[in-house]
Design a protein around this motif. Sequence first.
Motif, PDB file in Angstrom:
ATOM      1  N   HIS A  96      -4.755   6.082  14.417  1.00  0.00           N
ATOM      2  CA  HIS A  96      -4.512   5.246  15.301  1.00  0.00           C
ATOM      3  C   HIS A  96      -3.095   5.352  16.075  1.00  0.00           C
ATOM      4  CE1 HIS A  96      -5.244   1.247  15.410  1.00  0.00           C
ATOM      5  NE2 HIS A  96      -3.689   0.372  15.329  1.00  0.00           N
ATOM      6  N   LYS A  97      -2.339   5.551  15.474  1.00  0.00           N
ATOM      7  CA  LYS A  97      -1.789   5.312  17.175  1.00  0.00           C
ATOM      8  C   LYS A  97      -1.472   6.220  17.749  1.00  0.00           C
ATOM      9  CE  LYS A  97       3.730   5.181  16.752  1.00  0.00           C
ATOM     10  NZ  LYS A  97       4.836   5.733  16.392  1.00  0.00           N
ATOM     11  N   LYS A  98      -2.082   7.644  17.511  1.00  0.00           N
ATOM     12  CA  LYS A  98      -2.478   8.417  18.345  1.00  0.00           C
ATOM     13  C   LYS A  98      -3.857   7.904  20.003  1.00  0.00           C
ATOM     14  CE  LYS A  98      -3.945  12.350  17.621  1.00  0.00           C
ATOM     15  NZ  LYS A  98      -4.717  13.678  16.863  1.00  0.00           N
ATOM     16  N   GLY A  99      -4.347   7.064  18.774  1.00  0.00           N
ATOM     17  CA  GLY A  99      -5.908   6.705  19.767  1.00  0.00           C
ATOM     18  C   GLY A  99      -7.083   6.514  19.226  1.00  0.00           C
ATOM     19  N   VAL A 100      -7.146   7.171  18.508  1.00  0.00           N
ATOM     20  CA  VAL A 100      -8.214   7.837  17.434  1.00  0.00           C
ATOM     21  C   VAL A 100      -8.683   6.508  16.632  1.00  0.00           C
ATOM     22  CG1 VAL A 100      -9.188   9.013  15.993  1.00  0.00           C
ATOM     23  CG2 VAL A 100      -7.569   9.693  16.478  1.00  0.00           C
ATOM     24  N   ILE A 101     -10.367   6.249  17.374  1.00  0.00           N
ATOM     25  CA  ILE A 101     -11.225   4.963  16.465  1.00  0.00           C
ATOM     26  C   ILE A 101     -11.214   5.417  15.047  1.00  0.00           C
ATOM     27  CG2 ILE A 101     -12.942   3.835  16.529  1.00  0.00           C
ATOM     28  CD1 ILE A 101     -11.076   3.726  19.230  1.00  0.00           C
ATOM     29  N   ILE A 102     -10.691   4.474  14.540  1.00  0.00           N
ATOM     30  CA  ILE A 102     -10.519   4.478  13.218  1.00  0.00           C
ATOM     31  C   ILE A 102     -11.760   3.135  12.551  1.00  0.00           C
ATOM     32  CG2 ILE A 102      -9.747   4.674  10.526  1.00  0.00           C
ATOM     33  CD1 ILE A 102      -7.700   5.722  12.678  1.00  0.00           C
ATOM     34  N   ARG A 103     -12.556   3.146  11.572  1.00  0.00           N
ATOM     35  CA  ARG A 103     -13.431   2.403  10.743  1.00  0.00           C
ATOM     36  C   ARG A 103     -13.107   2.549   8.789  1.00  0.00           C
ATOM     37  NH1 ARG A 103     -19.860   2.188  13.544  1.00  0.00           N
ATOM     38  NH2 ARG A 103     -19.017   4.734  13.189  1.00  0.00           N
ATOM     39  N   VAL A 104     -12.703   1.854   8.852  1.00  0.00           N
ATOM     40  CA  VAL A 104     -12.748   2.060   7.077  1.00  0.00           C
ATOM     41  C   VAL A 104     -14.130   0.771   6.743  1.00  0.00           C
ATOM     42  CG1 VAL A 104     -11.039   2.025   5.239  1.00  0.00           C
ATOM     43  CG2 VAL A 104     -10.068   2.448   7.250  1.00  0.00           C
ATOM     44  N   LEU A 105     -14.464   1.713   5.288  1.00  0.00           N
ATOM     45  CA  LEU A 105     -14.903   0.738   4.366  1.00  0.00           C
ATOM     46  C   LEU A 105     -15.084   0.997   2.840  1.00  0.00           C
ATOM     47  CD1 LEU A 105     -17.682  -0.578   4.779  1.00  0.00           C
ATOM     48  CD2 LEU A 105     -19.308   1.680   4.513  1.00  0.00           C
ATOM     49  N   SER A 106     -14.350   0.519   1.788  1.00  0.00           N
ATOM     50  CA  SER A 106     -13.902   0.350   0.728  1.00  0.00           C
ATOM     51  C   SER A 106     -13.947  -0.371  -0.191  1.00  0.00           C
ATOM     52  CB  SER A 106     -12.038  -0.371   1.018  1.00  0.00           C
ATOM     53  OG  SER A 106     -11.519   0.838   0.076  1.00  0.00           O
ATOM     54  N   ASP A 107     -14.148  -0.623  -1.518  1.00  0.00           N
ATOM     55  CA  ASP A 107     -14.753  -1.341  -2.696  1.00  0.00           C
ATOM     56  C   ASP A 107     -14.383  -2.584  -2.513  1.00  0.00           C
ATOM     57  OD1 ASP A 107     -16.801  -1.693  -4.614  1.00  0.00           O
ATOM     58  OD2 ASP A 107     -15.576  -2.184  -5.535  1.00  0.00           O
ATOM     59  N   LYS A 108     -15.183  -3.872  -2.328  1.00  0.00           N
ATOM     60  CA  LYS A 108     -14.037  -5.026  -3.084  1.00  0.00           C
ATOM     61  C   LYS A 108     -13.248  -5.255  -3.730  1.00  0.00           C
ATOM     62  CE  LYS A 108     -18.254  -6.440  -4.835  1.00  0.00           C
ATOM     63  NZ  LYS A 108     -18.497  -5.737  -5.287  1.00  0.00           N
ATOM     64  N   ASP A 109     -13.617  -4.647  -4.439  1.00  0.00           N
ATOM     65  CA  ASP A 109     -13.220  -4.753  -5.890  1.00  0.00           C
ATOM     66  C   ASP A 109     -11.790  -4.132  -6.121  1.00  0.00           C
ATOM     67  OD1 ASP A 109     -15.228  -6.318  -6.744  1.00  0.00           O
ATOM     68  OD2 ASP A 109     -16.013  -5.193  -7.479  1.00  0.00           O
ATOM     69  N   TYR A 110     -11.857  -2.798  -5.949  1.00  0.00           N
ATOM     70  CA  TYR A 110     -10.641  -2.054  -5.315  1.00  0.00           C
ATOM     71  C   TYR A 110      -9.847  -1.682  -4.290  1.00  0.00           C
ATOM     72  CZ  TYR A 110     -12.082   0.447  -9.581  1.00  0.00           C
ATOM     73  OH  TYR A 110     -11.817   0.092 -10.877  1.00  0.00           O
ATOM     74  N   ILE A 111      -9.803  -2.767  -3.454  1.00  0.00           N
ATOM     75  CA  ILE A 111      -9.096  -3.523  -2.304  1.00  0.00           C
ATOM     76  C   ILE A 111      -7.984  -3.224  -2.446  1.00  0.00           C
ATOM     77  CG2 ILE A 111      -9.726  -4.872  -1.156  1.00  0.00           C
ATOM     78  CD1 ILE A 111     -10.900  -4.126   1.320  1.00  0.00           C
ATOM     79  N   ALA A 112      -7.840  -4.390  -3.327  1.00  0.00           N
ATOM     80  CA  ALA A 112      -6.159  -4.813  -3.800  1.00  0.00           C
ATOM     81  C   ALA A 112      -6.226  -4.100  -5.005  1.00  0.00           C
ATOM     82  CB  ALA A 112      -6.924  -6.306  -3.924  1.00  0.00           C
ATOM     83  N   ILE A 113      -6.215  -2.780  -5.618  1.00  0.00           N
ATOM     84  CA  ILE A 113      -5.729  -2.535  -6.742  1.00  0.00           C
ATOM     85  C   ILE A 113      -4.019  -2.058  -6.415  1.00  0.00           C
ATOM     86  CG2 ILE A 113      -7.943  -1.574  -7.884  1.00  0.00           C
ATOM     87  CD1 ILE A 113      -6.491   1.427  -6.113  1.00  0.00           C
ATOM     88  N   THR A 114      -3.239  -1.815  -7.670  1.00  0.00           N
ATOM     89  CA  THR A 114      -1.881  -1.753  -6.673  1.00  0.00           C
ATOM     90  C   THR A 114      -1.684  -1.033  -6.964  1.00  0.00           C
ATOM     91  OG1 THR A 114      -1.809  -2.414  -9.869  1.00  0.00           O
ATOM     92  CG2 THR A 114       0.195  -1.785  -8.764  1.00  0.00           C
ATOM     93  N   GLY A 115      -0.691  -0.824  -5.368  1.00  0.00           N
ATOM     94  CA  GLY A 115      -0.673   0.572  -4.328  1.00  0.00           C
ATOM     95  C   GLY A 115      -1.089   0.615  -3.247  1.00  0.00           C
ATOM     96  N   SER A 116      -2.471  -0.487  -2.886  1.00  0.00           N
ATOM     97  CA  SER A 116      -3.367  -0.215  -2.021  1.00  0.00           C
ATOM     98  C   SER A 116      -3.259   0.005  -0.723  1.00  0.00           C
ATOM     99  CB  SER A 116      -4.098  -1.550  -2.034  1.00  0.00           C
ATOM    100  OG  SER A 116      -5.819  -1.126  -1.205  1.00  0.00           O
TER     101      SER A 116
END
Lengths: 211, 211
Positions: free
Chosen positions: A104-124
Amino acid sequence: MMWKAVGLSLLAFSFTVEVLSWVRRRNKAKKILNEVIFFPSEMGCVEHLLGPSKLYPCFCALPHGVETSLSRLLRHLLSATSSLDLCVFAFSSIDLCRAVLALHKKGVIIRVLSDKDYIAITGSQIGYLRKAGICVRSDVGSVYMHHKFAVVDESLLITGSLNWTLTAVQGNMENLIVTMEPELVRPFIQEFNRLWEINDPARTLFNSTSA
Amino acid sequence: MMWKAVGLSLLAFSFTVEVLSWVRRRNKAKKILNEVIFFPSEMGCVEHLLGPSKLYPCFCALPHGVETSLSRLLRHLLSATSSLDLCVFAFSSIDLCRAVLALHKKGVIIRVLSDKDYIAITGSQIGYLRKAGICVRSDVGSVYMHHKFAVVDESLLITGSLNWTLTAVQGNMENLIVTMEPELVRPFIQEFNRLWEINDPARTLFNSTSA
């Protein structure tokens, strides 16, 4: 005159052989990347891939200079120059998060899709990605978004059983396929774009407002 | 004589073209299977694939004659003629179990490796496989055996995020790669054989006796 005819035929024959070997060489040069990575593998320091500078060598207790499954995965991710699409069920691996932040810092376009229930797991690590300004969407459906794949520069697919978690990377028996085979990469690009669109928060908002 | 030379050259040229198009045709004929299957997909009746006989049509409420992700997966599995190696974290899908049992009945050599903690989950089909005489091994390690792959006739690999459970097949967003690409299939065959050997109960028994 007969020798001329024989000479010309030999010339045509040499031309045939030359063309055939050129075709063969070209096919070899165009060889498509297909690689399989298994976990667990031995552990090793990955600071030379993720660290801020080669001027600061790492003194951690892990073996240095060894190629591990994690380092192979990181190398493929860090090869991104224009885009990285991530569709990951769970994301709690710090090393993988550092790789994404570096891109991301290098300028690469990043898109992230994640599961709604696991998006806030410990250490997410999703919160760190959002904080850095990376666009993250979570699925709005009632079922699990159980994918665990990445598409690098719209040409390299990384997919398998491996969740992007510490347990998966350091402990479990897991597999990853890394391929540039268009017949495999293309459907994943299409599926990512489809899921990205249907999980657009603006669309969800519009739908619930208009309902 | 000059016309003879030209004629011979033309003949050699035609030969070149013919050889090149033959190489091209052969490469096309050798085209390697590469397929991607996504879940969820629409539901459909699969009795025509799993049922005891075509003489007994199914009258269930599901749509008939539609190709679904599950039917595509079943077709690939049922194409086995000599062997089927399964390395699955969890196995509770009744349809997939019926496919495996049908292959076993047909004489296909089946080996199943499953995770020791998930072997007895609610609805697990592992017991039915064992009861039918299929050789099942569970991993003896302390970590998850998180693979979800199948190798059909040592030449076709089916792998992805999909656990062999009812939830995964009927609900989740999942993916499967089906490929005959040797560079991808070979490592999975080797990994299966390695895991099969290290999880041989006789070996474990011997080790614990000699310890």
